[in-house]
Write a protein that holds these residues in place. Structure first.
Motif, PDB file in Angstrom:
ATOM      1  N   ILE A 181      25.459  35.704  28.165  1.00  0.00           N
ATOM      2  CA  ILE A 181      26.796  35.866  28.733  1.00  0.00           C
ATOM      3  C   ILE A 181      26.802  36.963  29.796  1.00  0.00           C
ATOM      4  O   ILE A 181      27.522  36.875  30.801  1.00  0.00           O
ATOM      5  CB  ILE A 181      27.844  36.140  27.632  1.00  0.00           C
ATOM      6  CG1 ILE A 181      29.252  35.864  28.161  1.00  0.00           C
ATOM      7  CG2 ILE A 181      27.754  37.558  27.082  1.00  0.00           C
ATOM      8  CD1 ILE A 181      30.328  35.841  27.083  1.00  0.00           C
ATOM      9  N   ASN A 197      30.083  30.369  30.408  1.00  0.00           N
ATOM     10  CA  ASN A 197      31.223  31.150  29.916  1.00  0.00           C
ATOM     11  C   ASN A 197      31.292  32.487  30.652  1.00  0.00           C
ATOM     12  O   ASN A 197      32.371  32.943  31.044  1.00  0.00           O
ATOM     13  CB  ASN A 197      31.058  31.371  28.412  1.00  0.00           C
ATOM     14  CG  ASN A 197      32.301  31.946  27.762  1.00  0.00           C
ATOM     15  OD1 ASN A 197      33.239  32.380  28.420  1.00  0.00           O
ATOM     16  ND2 ASN A 197      32.311  31.947  26.444  1.00  0.00           N
ATOM     17  N   ASP A 217      34.057  36.286  23.325  1.00  0.00           N
ATOM     18  CA  ASP A 217      33.480  35.024  23.782  1.00  0.00           C
ATOM     19  C   ASP A 217      32.002  34.849  23.461  1.00  0.00           C
ATOM     20  O   ASP A 217      31.561  33.729  23.197  1.00  0.00           O
ATOM     21  CB  ASP A 217      33.719  34.873  25.282  1.00  0.00           C
ATOM     22  CG  ASP A 217      35.129  34.383  25.574  1.00  0.00           C
ATOM     23  OD1 ASP A 217      36.057  34.909  24.930  1.00  0.00           O
ATOM     24  OD2 ASP A 217      35.306  33.485  26.404  1.00  0.00           O
ATOM     25  N   ALA A 218      31.221  35.925  23.497  1.00  0.00           N
ATOM     26  CA  ALA A 218      29.800  35.774  23.148  1.00  0.00           C
ATOM     27  C   ALA A 218      29.654  35.309  21.707  1.00  0.00           C
ATOM     28  O   ALA A 218      28.728  34.562  21.362  1.00  0.00           O
ATOM     29  CB  ALA A 218      29.059  37.095  23.356  1.00  0.00           C
ATOM     30  N   ASP A 263      26.844  29.579  27.123  1.00  0.00           N
ATOM     31  CA  ASP A 263      27.179  31.009  27.145  1.00  0.00           C
ATOM     32  C   ASP A 263      27.099  31.560  28.562  1.00  0.00           C
ATOM     33  O   ASP A 263      27.931  32.377  28.981  1.00  0.00           O
ATOM     34  CB  ASP A 263      26.208  31.760  26.233  1.00  0.00           C
ATOM     35  CG  ASP A 263      26.817  33.014  25.635  1.00  0.00           C
ATOM     36  OD1 ASP A 263      28.049  33.101  25.556  1.00  0.00           O
ATOM     37  OD2 ASP A 263      26.058  33.902  25.220  1.00  0.00           O
ATOM     38  N   CYS A 290      22.617  35.657  22.760  1.00  0.00           N
ATOM     39  CA  CYS A 290      23.943  35.329  23.285  1.00  0.00           C
ATOM     40  C   CYS A 290      24.496  36.455  24.154  1.00  0.00           C
ATOM     41  O   CYS A 290      25.153  36.205  25.172  1.00  0.00           O
ATOM     42  CB  CYS A 290      24.910  35.032  22.136  1.00  0.00           C
ATOM     43  SG  CYS A 290      24.525  33.506  21.254  1.00  0.00           S
ATOM     44  N   ALA A 340      29.256  42.197  22.917  1.00  0.00           N
ATOM     45  CA  ALA A 340      28.751  41.148  22.028  1.00  0.00           C
ATOM     46  C   ALA A 340      28.269  41.692  20.686  1.00  0.00           C
ATOM     47  O   ALA A 340      28.167  40.942  19.700  1.00  0.00           O
ATOM     48  CB  ALA A 340      27.619  40.394  22.719  1.00  0.00           C
ATOM     49  N   LEU A 385      22.922  28.439  24.877  1.00  0.00           N
ATOM     50  CA  LEU A 385      22.788  29.607  25.757  1.00  0.00           C
ATOM     51  C   LEU A 385      23.223  29.267  27.180  1.00  0.00           C
ATOM     52  O   LEU A 385      23.756  30.124  27.898  1.00  0.00           O
ATOM     53  CB  LEU A 385      21.353  30.122  25.733  1.00  0.00           C
ATOM     54  CG  LEU A 385      20.902  30.692  24.379  1.00  0.00           C
ATOM     55  CD1 LEU A 385      19.421  31.082  24.429  1.00  0.00           C
ATOM     56  CD2 LEU A 385      21.752  31.891  23.972  1.00  0.00           C
ATOM     57  N   SER A 413      36.640  28.817  25.771  1.00  0.00           N
ATOM     58  CA  SER A 413      36.708  28.682  24.311  1.00  0.00           C
ATOM     59  C   SER A 413      37.220  27.310  23.921  1.00  0.00           C
ATOM     60  O   SER A 413      36.644  26.616  23.084  1.00  0.00           O
ATOM     61  CB  SER A 413      37.638  29.755  23.729  1.00  0.00           C
ATOM     62  OG  SER A 413      37.261  31.031  24.157  1.00  0.00           O
ATOM     63  N   LYS A 466      31.426  33.200  20.139  1.00  0.00           N
ATOM     64  CA  LYS A 466      31.652  31.766  19.965  1.00  0.00           C
ATOM     65  C   LYS A 466      30.342  30.997  20.080  1.00  0.00           C
ATOM     66  O   LYS A 466      30.092  30.051  19.326  1.00  0.00           O
ATOM     67  CB  LYS A 466      32.690  31.298  20.985  1.00  0.00           C
ATOM     68  CG  LYS A 466      34.073  31.878  20.684  1.00  0.00           C
ATOM     69  CD  LYS A 466      34.987  31.894  21.872  1.00  0.00           C
ATOM     70  CE  LYS A 466      36.229  32.732  21.536  1.00  0.00           C
ATOM     71  NZ  LYS A 466      37.090  32.979  22.694  1.00  0.00           N
ATOM     72  N   THR A 467      29.494  31.426  21.004  1.00  0.00           N
ATOM     73  CA  THR A 467      28.183  30.783  21.109  1.00  0.00           C
ATOM     74  C   THR A 467      27.299  31.165  19.930  1.00  0.00           C
ATOM     75  O   THR A 467      26.507  30.352  19.448  1.00  0.00           O
ATOM     76  CB  THR A 467      27.509  31.171  22.433  1.00  0.00           C
ATOM     77  OG1 THR A 467      28.402  30.890  23.509  1.00  0.00           O
ATOM     78  CG2 THR A 467      26.230  30.380  22.628  1.00  0.00           C
TER      79      THR A 467
END
Length: 413
Positions: free
Chosen positions: A238, A22, A202-203, A19, A234, A57, A16, A116, A205-206
């Motif tokens: 983010i 990120n 992108d969220a 995230d 997540c 997300a 987290l 990423s 990916k976590t």
């Protein structure tokens, strides 16, 4: 609490935290051009981006599945009876350290590097340290990460250049002041789309990383859907990171690469949103940084007379090229620290040592950033024509300030 559950808790917290980094590192991808052209006030732009990252997300989990199963080769681990669960947990944890370190380091430099690829690099390095080459899913990495990383900025630049050319060609009879005013309104819509796309990509990916940790700890099955609580956590992380700003990278993308007008900003954002949303729906883990930077560069190529600062662009590309190996190196070293090479006998103790080192490193970078602060007040200051990074551009006095500081001389002297 067992050792495995303690490590799992640390991994989830670290994921987290990644995230969050990120979010503030990649806010620029959505809002840099809108802030640079004045379409949105800095704080308003960041708040809108945070809200839409949160919503985005929840749009899909296809990218999360790619991350959970496409980086680390799960066949290398015997998870049926929890035999290798702790080992896989440590791989995930130390991989996250590699990603966080690179995010913070490039943020300090104001460099729009890929969050990423920092994450992927960290996981690759940690998996390689743990299991050798067999621990990494190389075929998936080449097909879903490396090739898209090379192709996406080029495609984005070409599409954005064409869009920019068409925009100026179609509106060439409209006065610039009127044109810019109308396109500023359009930019608000396209910037919102990019923020939504960023959250969708992108969220996840976590989410994939946390899910991988749950599988390793025996708390989830690799074939099941991402748990709802992971998606919520997540999304919030983010969004919170995005809300914190990320002004250093926003300044570089908005002012350092190309001097952007509203029509260019709208063309860049529309291009980025279309490419990122399409890739997220297909489960392709594209870098929003690569796409957005390629789109902004394309606006400089598509507008006649626009100036592209190629020195800044080349430094960005250099950062992209070394992201995977540098993050992998940090992940590799972190794995060895956690597993006892540095004299730590107990794995849990090693994880705690790594976690403390991560906090100390983050604190040092944040303290260093205060020596050259970038915030909403100066994010749109004129970029020094000779500067190629945030640090150097902000240390020099603006030309206007220098001129004002010069003593007046009588005309003709």
């Amino acid at each position: 609490m067992t050792a495995t559950l303690l490590i799992l808790a640390i991994v989830v917290i670290t994921a987290l935290a990644f995230d969050f980094t990120n979010g503030f590192h990649d806010t620029a991808n959505a809002m840099a051009t809108s802030i640079a052209t004045g379409a949105l006030k800095p704080f308003v732009a960041v708040a809108i981006s945070a809200a839409l990252n949160l919503i985005g997300a929840f749009l899909s989990v296809n990218v999360a599945a790619t991350v959970a199963k496409g980086i680390v080769n799960l066949d290398s681990y015997d998870l049926s009876a929890g035999a290798d669960g702790e080992a896989l947990l440590i791989v995930v944890f130390t991989g996250l350290i590699g990603g966080i370190f690179w995010n913070l380091f490039t943020w300090l430099l104001g460099m729009p590097s890929s969050s990423s690829h920092a994450l992927f690099g960290g996981l690759i390095g940690a998996a390689f340290a743990a299991m050798g080459s067999g621990g990494v899913a190389w075929s998936s990495i080449v097909g879903k990460i490396v090739i898209p990383a090379l192709a996406s900025p080029v495609i984005a630049a070409l599409v954005s250049a064409c869009a920019t050319f068409l925009v100026y060609w179609v509106t060439n009879t409209i006065p610039s002041k009127v044109k810019n005013e109308h396109f500023r309104h359009g930019q608000i819509v396209t910037a919102c789309l990019v923020s939504l796309a960023h959250g969708a990509g992108d969220a996840q990916k976590t989410m994939g990383v946390i899910f991988l940790a749950l599988v390793a700890a025996g708390e989830a099955d690799s074939g099941q859907r991402i748990p709802t609580w992971v998606i919520f956590a997540c999304a919030i992380a983010i969004a919170a990171g995005t809300l914190s700003g990320g002004w250093r990278v926003i300044r570089t993308l908005g002012k350092g690469l190309v001097e952007i007008e509203s029509p260019q900003g709208m063309a860049a954002e529309a291009t980025s949103a279309a490419i990122i949303l399409t890739s997220a729906a297909g489960g392709m883990a594209l870098s929003t940084t690569h796409v957005s930077t390629g789109s902004i560069l394309g606006t400089g190529l598509g507008k006649r007379g626009a100036k592209v600062r190629w020195g800044v662009a080349m430094r960005m590309v250099s950062a992209w090229l070394i992201t995977l190996p540098c993050a992998a190196a940090v992940g590799f070293v972190s794995w060895w620290i956690a597993t006892g090479v540095s004299g730590v006998a107990n794995t849990t103790t090693g994880v705690i040592v790594d976690f403390i080192l991560l906090i100390a490193m983050a604190a040092i970078i944040v303290i260093r950033s205060q020596m050259n602060p970038i915030d909403a007040k100066n994010v749109n200051d004129d970029w020094d024509a000779d500067a190629e990074s945030v640090d150097s551009s902000m240390k020099k006095e603006p030309a206007a300030a220098k001129a004002a500081a010069q003593p007046a001389t009588a005309e003709g002297n």
